[in-house]
Design a protein around this motif. Structure first.
Motif, PDB file in Angstrom:
ATOM      1  N   LEU A 161     130.330  58.300 -67.298  1.00  0.00           N
ATOM      2  CA  LEU A 161     129.781  59.037 -66.166  1.00  0.00           C
ATOM      3  C   LEU A 161     129.033  58.104 -65.224  1.00  0.00           C
ATOM      4  N   LYS A 162     128.279  57.173 -65.811  1.00  0.00           N
ATOM      5  CA  LYS A 162     127.544  56.209 -64.992  1.00  0.00           C
ATOM      6  C   LYS A 162     128.505  55.321 -64.205  1.00  0.00           C
ATOM      7  N   ARG A 163     129.576  54.852 -64.895  1.00  0.00           N
ATOM      8  CA  ARG A 163     130.560  54.024 -64.204  1.00  0.00           C
ATOM      9  C   ARG A 163     131.244  54.803 -63.083  1.00  0.00           C
ATOM     10  N   THR A 164     131.511  56.087 -63.364  1.00  0.00           N
ATOM     11  CA  THR A 164     132.139  56.915 -62.340  1.00  0.00           C
ATOM     12  C   THR A 164     131.236  57.048 -61.123  1.00  0.00           C
ATOM     13  N   HIS A 165     129.946  57.297 -61.397  1.00  0.00           N
ATOM     14  CA  HIS A 165     128.999  57.405 -60.284  1.00  0.00           C
ATOM     15  C   HIS A 165     128.930  56.104 -59.500  1.00  0.00           C
ATOM     16  N   GLU A 166     128.869  54.986 -60.228  1.00  0.00           N
ATOM     17  CA  GLU A 166     128.805  53.684 -59.553  1.00  0.00           C
ATOM     18  C   GLU A 166     130.077  53.429 -58.746  1.00  0.00           C
ATOM     19  N   PHE A 167     131.228  53.819 -59.342  1.00  0.00           N
ATOM     20  CA  PHE A 167     132.498  53.624 -58.651  1.00  0.00           C
ATOM     21  C   PHE A 167     132.557  54.465 -57.378  1.00  0.00           C
ATOM     22  N   LEU A 168     132.123  55.726 -57.494  1.00  0.00           N
ATOM     23  CA  LEU A 168     132.116  56.585 -56.316  1.00  0.00           C
ATOM     24  C   LEU A 168     131.150  56.067 -55.262  1.00  0.00           C
ATOM     25  N   ASP A 169     130.007  55.585 -55.711  1.00  0.00           N
ATOM     26  CA  ASP A 169     129.053  54.988 -54.764  1.00  0.00           C
ATOM     27  C   ASP A 169     129.668  53.783 -54.061  1.00  0.00           C
ATOM     28  N   LEU A 170     130.414  52.971 -54.844  1.00  0.00           N
ATOM     29  CA  LEU A 170     131.051  51.784 -54.269  1.00  0.00           C
ATOM     30  C   LEU A 170     132.107  52.188 -53.238  1.00  0.00           C
ATOM     31  N   ILE A 171     132.880  53.219 -53.591  1.00  0.00           N
ATOM     32  CA  ILE A 171     133.910  53.690 -52.665  1.00  0.00           C
ATOM     33  C   ILE A 171     133.270  54.175 -51.371  1.00  0.00           C
ATOM     34  N   ILE A 172     132.265  55.026 -51.502  1.00  0.00           N
ATOM     35  CA  ILE A 172     131.596  55.569 -50.316  1.00  0.00           C
ATOM     36  C   ILE A 172     131.019  54.452 -49.465  1.00  0.00           C
ATOM     37  N   GLU A 173     130.499  53.434 -50.134  1.00  0.00           N
ATOM     38  CA  GLU A 173     129.836  52.350 -49.414  1.00  0.00           C
ATOM     39  C   GLU A 173     130.825  51.421 -48.723  1.00  0.00           C
ATOM     40  N   THR A 174     131.995  51.237 -49.316  1.00  0.00           N
ATOM     41  CA  THR A 174     132.898  50.199 -48.814  1.00  0.00           C
ATOM     42  C   THR A 174     134.093  50.731 -48.030  1.00  0.00           C
ATOM     43  N   ILE A 175     134.408  52.026 -48.115  1.00  0.00           N
ATOM     44  CA  ILE A 175     135.560  52.516 -47.355  1.00  0.00           C
ATOM     45  C   ILE A 175     135.289  52.359 -45.861  1.00  0.00           C
ATOM     46  N   PRO A 176     136.351  52.093 -45.085  1.00  0.00           N
ATOM     47  CA  PRO A 176     136.147  51.913 -43.644  1.00  0.00           C
ATOM     48  C   PRO A 176     135.767  53.201 -42.925  1.00  0.00           C
ATOM     49  N   SER A 177     136.021  54.352 -43.555  1.00  0.00           N
ATOM     50  CA  SER A 177     135.630  55.614 -42.938  1.00  0.00           C
ATOM     51  C   SER A 177     134.114  55.755 -42.946  1.00  0.00           C
ATOM     52  N   ILE A 178     133.601  56.494 -41.981  1.00  0.00           N
ATOM     53  CA  ILE A 178     132.161  56.732 -41.864  1.00  0.00           C
ATOM     54  C   ILE A 178     131.833  57.990 -42.657  1.00  0.00           C
ATOM     55  N   VAL A 179     130.901  57.879 -43.593  1.00  0.00           N
ATOM     56  CA  VAL A 179     130.491  59.010 -44.421  1.00  0.00           C
ATOM     57  C   VAL A 179     129.018  59.274 -44.166  1.00  0.00           C
ATOM     58  N   LEU A 180     128.696  60.524 -43.838  1.00  0.00           N
ATOM     59  CA  LEU A 180     127.286  60.883 -43.679  1.00  0.00           C
ATOM     60  C   LEU A 180     127.070  62.315 -44.138  1.00  0.00           C
ATOM     61  N   VAL A 181     125.853  62.573 -44.619  1.00  0.00           N
ATOM     62  CA  VAL A 181     125.464  63.899 -45.097  1.00  0.00           C
ATOM     63  C   VAL A 181     124.159  64.264 -44.411  1.00  0.00           C
ATOM     64  N   ARG A 182     124.115  65.520 -43.889  1.00  0.00           N
ATOM     65  CA  ARG A 182     122.897  66.001 -43.236  1.00  0.00           C
ATOM     66  C   ARG A 182     122.448  67.289 -43.892  1.00  0.00           C
ATOM     67  N   GLU A 183     121.135  67.461 -43.908  1.00  0.00           N
ATOM     68  CA  GLU A 183     120.615  68.708 -44.479  1.00  0.00           C
ATOM     69  C   GLU A 183     120.812  69.828 -43.449  1.00  0.00           C
ATOM     70  N   PRO A 184     120.896  71.091 -43.913  1.00  0.00           N
ATOM     71  CA  PRO A 184     121.370  72.171 -43.050  1.00  0.00           C
ATOM     72  C   PRO A 184     120.340  72.740 -42.083  1.00  0.00           C
ATOM     73  N   HIS A 185     119.069  72.427 -42.253  1.00  0.00           N
ATOM     74  CA  HIS A 185     118.049  73.081 -41.426  1.00  0.00           C
ATOM     75  C   HIS A 185     117.805  72.321 -40.123  1.00  0.00           C
ATOM     76  N   GLN A 186     117.303  71.117 -40.235  1.00  0.00           N
ATOM     77  CA  GLN A 186     117.039  70.304 -39.054  1.00  0.00           C
ATOM     78  C   GLN A 186     118.174  69.312 -38.778  1.00  0.00           C
ATOM     79  N   HIS A 187     119.203  69.396 -39.603  1.00  0.00           N
ATOM     80  CA  HIS A 187     120.362  68.517 -39.446  1.00  0.00           C
ATOM     81  C   HIS A 187     119.952  67.048 -39.522  1.00  0.00           C
ATOM     82  N   ARG A 188     119.028  66.758 -40.396  1.00  0.00           N
ATOM     83  CA  ARG A 188     118.555  65.388 -40.541  1.00  0.00           C
ATOM     84  C   ARG A 188     119.441  64.635 -41.536  1.00  0.00           C
ATOM     85  N   LEU A 189     119.534  63.360 -41.306  1.00  0.00           N
ATOM     86  CA  LEU A 189     120.427  62.524 -42.095  1.00  0.00           C
ATOM     87  C   LEU A 189     119.820  62.237 -43.459  1.00  0.00           C
ATOM     88  N   VAL A 190     120.617  62.491 -44.529  1.00  0.00           N
ATOM     89  CA  VAL A 190     120.144  62.203 -45.884  1.00  0.00           C
ATOM     90  C   VAL A 190     121.021  61.164 -46.577  1.00  0.00           C
TER      91      VAL A 190
END
Length: 724
Positions: A161-190
């Motif tokens: 599970l830890k390796r999977t999380h690290e792998f997913l983190d690595l993918i999110i960090e290194t893919i050329p696509s832009i990934v962002l998550v915002r909270e739903p109230h003030q639409h602030r970047l998390v």
């Protein structure tokens, strides 16, 4: 030891027993205290000992008792025997060190009493990871009770599970696509990945907690906010095909984004996940590809594809349009003599001039080479078309400054009108092309409107081309020969081979009736090669029958030079008929001589060095400059009959003829004059140093047998002519 309420001392032996839940996890312990103060208590102790042993042996958790000083196993339960694979006797002969991997033994002593994970060896060599729970046994010196829980699978699952999380983190960090998550109230970047950082041009530490209005211009932020509201309202993913995003640094990129809500386990409003692909470079490349597909790179004009698209729109929508085709007169001469770079610069200036001359709303296109097209939508008025054509021709008639040169160029224009001359773009272009051809036939610098009779001429050319192919395959093409005379003594020194068509119904057809069609057909190269071989064959045949002449001259087609096979063809013909190279002479026109391509001229150089004669035919009638005489390997110049005809009455013709004769002597070229029809012309040429001549004064062109008869009769078989 403990005290009762009355103050008496009692002695207890504790027997702790662990409590576990259904999954085997430790949740507590039961501690039994046995009073052994008196004999009755001793009896009770024995009973308790028996109870402890029962609990110890029957416990499903592997357990053992070891000596804290020697680390030797004192007791093990059945669960330990089964789990580890050692027999009870083996266990009791071992110590704790024996079930530890070598690298774990050093730290064993210091941490025996702690509850931690350990690695143990099983009997089969398998290494497992366990949690141990150790307690000292009261009443038994140095004895420690240990319960063991095997966590190998749980640990492996956790690690995975830890390796999977690290792998997913690595993918999110290194893919050329832009990934962002915002909270739903003030639409602030998390959450934002590296690609997002690069897009916004700021480190993520400065971006976390920022509202969309803090990151992009207001109009873009309003668009994103409204899009987010729709997303939260529908609860379904949304694909935004294209959206501009301007970073705080002012750089604008085009994104293709998919947005989706991220459901939360606590039931709160979902986070907003956005995954964006930066398509700015792709859009730019697509735009460039579209431009290249629709515009001419040299001139910036529309190309054939875009012209057809716009013409189809004009024809289909309005059913009214004017299409013109324009061709520059003698542009090939400029291109060949001055080079392609000058030609390209001239084409660019021509394009700019045409744009200025064509009314607003019209399209000017370059089809390729020096061929241009004009589309005027919403009009089919022939008078209006004529005025536009005149304006274009007038504009192009002005001199063009190209580098340090002033160039003059004219053009011919063909016009077709919709619907009068066709209702499809292909028909209109074809008819405009026919009108253009007719304009060029009239000497150029004019325009012509399409007439149906023009198509009849094209049909005739196509019919003639097809007949020529059949004639060639049937052996109907024939060579006629005209003698060439040395003026000083009347000696017959050569013959020029001239192509004729011996038609089975129409008799012998002169080249003026078919040569222009043949020269532009795919048959030209094959007919030219046949002419070389046939002339060589006939020269040998004459020699064998007493007709002794030193050389035969053959006219070349431009297609033979373009084929790249000319040198090989000539060498093969000479070898096949056992002739020496000087016995063959190749005549080229000025149009061939104007070719400014060393690769195309290389076969002529090879043949010149071999000893084959090279004659420049009709010198002075075309566009060849004097520098051509330096660039082309030549042995002879031929004076055109047009200058010879009036040499006695026209001082300009006389000046030209004498100038060519002088030029030939100075440059080391032999000179032959054609079109000699009377003794006075012959005398003029002899007086001015002309060496050789041909013309009706001596003989008209005749077939091979007629030439042999003429040679044996007119020259008394001695090769010297008796002049008429």
């Amino acid at each position: 030891m403990a005290e009762r309420a009355d103050g008496t001392r009692v002695t207890f032996i504790p027997y702790p027993t662990p409590l576990r839940d259904a999954s085997g996890d430790l949740v507590g312990a039961v501690n039994m205290l046995v009073d052994i103060t008196d004999e009755q208590a001793l009896q009770s102790l024995k009973e308790s000992e028996a109870g402890f042993r029962l609990l110890f042996e029957s416990n499903p958790v592997p357990m053992w008792v070891y000596d804290r000083q020697t680390l030797s196993f004192l007791e093990v339960n059945e669960a330990a025997v089964q789990h580890y694979g050692y027999s009870r006797d083996q266990f009791l002969s071992m110590s704790l060190l024996d079930i530890r991997p070598e690298e774990d033994k050093a730290s064993l002593i210091d941490t025996l009493q702690s509850e931690k994970s350990w690695r143990h060896h099983k009997a089969n060599g398998e290494v497992i990871e366990v949690l141990t729970y150790a307690r000292e046994l009261t009443g038994r010196c140095n004895a420690v009770l240990v319960a063991v829980v095997d966590i190998t699978q749980r640990k492996a699952a956790e690690d995975e599970l830890k390796r999977t999380h690290e792998f997913l983190d690595l993918i999110i960090e290194t893919i050329p696509s832009i990934v962002l998550v915002r909270e739903p109230h003030q639409h602030r970047l998390v959450l934002i990945n590296k690609a997002g950082e690069e897009l916004l041009g700021r480190p993520r530490e400065e971006l976390f907690g920022k509202n969309v209005y803090d990151l992009v211009p207001k109009e873009q932020a309003d668009f994103f906010t409204e899009s987010d509201r729709e997303l939260l309202s529908s609860g379904k993913p949304v694909l935004v095909q294209e959206e501009p995003v301007t970073s705080p640094s002012g750089c604008t990129r085009i994104l293709r984004t998919i947005k989706m809500p991220m459901r939360r386990s606590d039931g709160q409003r979902p986070f907003l996940l956005g995954i964006s692909e930066d398509i700015t470079d792709r859009k730019r490349a697509d735009a460039q590809i579209a431009y290249l597909a629709h515009y001419d790179q040299l001139t910036g004009l529309a190309n054939r594809v875009l012209f057809h698209e716009r013409a189809r729109g004009a024809v289909n929508d309005a059913r009214s349009a004017t299409i013109m085709l324009l061709d520059l007169d003698d542009f090939k001469v400029i291109n060949d003599s001055l080079g392609h770079q000058v030609g390209d610069l001239l084409l660019a200036k021509v394009a700019a001039s045409m744009l200025a001359a064509v009314p607003r709303g019209g399209t000017v296109a370059r089809f390729g080479g020096d061929e241009f097209a004009v589309l005027i939508p919403l009009t089919a008025d022939p008078l209006n078309a004529a005025e536009i054509a005149k304006a274009v021709l007038k504009c192009l008639g002005k001199p063009f400054e190209v580098g340090d040169r002033t160039l003059h160029i004219n053009a011919s224009v063909g016009i077709a009108l919709c619907p009068a001359h066709g209702c499809s773009v292909d028909d209109l272009i074809a008819n405009a092309d026919l009108a253009l051809y007719r304009a060029k036939e009239h000497g150029g610098s004019v325009y012509r409107l399409f007439e149906p009779s023009m198509r009849d001429r094209v049909v005739e050319r196509e019919r003639l081309s097809a007949e020529l192919r059949i004639a060639f395959e049937a052996g109907e093409l024939e060579l006629f020969y005209q003698p060439q005379i040395r003026l000083s003594d009347g000696q017959v020194v050569g013959a020029e081979a001239l192509l004729r068509w011996n038609h089975p119904q129409r008799g012998v057809i002169a080249p003026s009736a078919f040569l222009d069609v043949l020269e532009t057909s795919a048959l030209a190269d094959a007919v030219g090669d046949w002419t070389i071989d046939e002339a060589c064959r006939q020269l040998v045949l004459w020699r064998d029958h007493g007709v002794s002449i030193s050389r035969v001259a053959v006219n070349l087609f431009a297609a033979q030079l373009r084929s790249g096979n000319l040198a090989g063809t000539v060498k093969a013909a000479l070898s096949r008929h056992n002739l020496e190279p000087p016995q063959l002479e190749l005549e080229i026109t000025e149009n061939i001589a104007l070719v400014n391509d060393d690769h195309l001229l290389e076969p002529l150089r090879q043949l010149y060095e071999l000893g084959v004669g090279i004659t420049l035919d009709d010198f002075g009638t075309g566009y060849a400059s004097l520098s051509t005489l330096k660039r082309i390997p030549l042995t002879r110049l031929k004076i055109d009959r047009g200058f010879v005809r009036d040499v006695l009455t026209d001082p300009y013709d006389a000046a030209i003829v004498t100038a060519v004769l002088t030029l030939g002597r100075k440059m080391g070229f032999k000179v032959v004059a054609e079109g000699i029809e009377n003794p006075a012309q012959e005398a003029f040429l002899m007086a001015n140093g002309c060496e050789k001549a041909q013309g009706y004064l001596y003989s008209k062109p005749v077939d091979a047998m007629g030439f042999a008869h003429w040679f044996l009769t007119a020259s008394n078989g001695m090769g010297k002519v008796k002049k008429k």
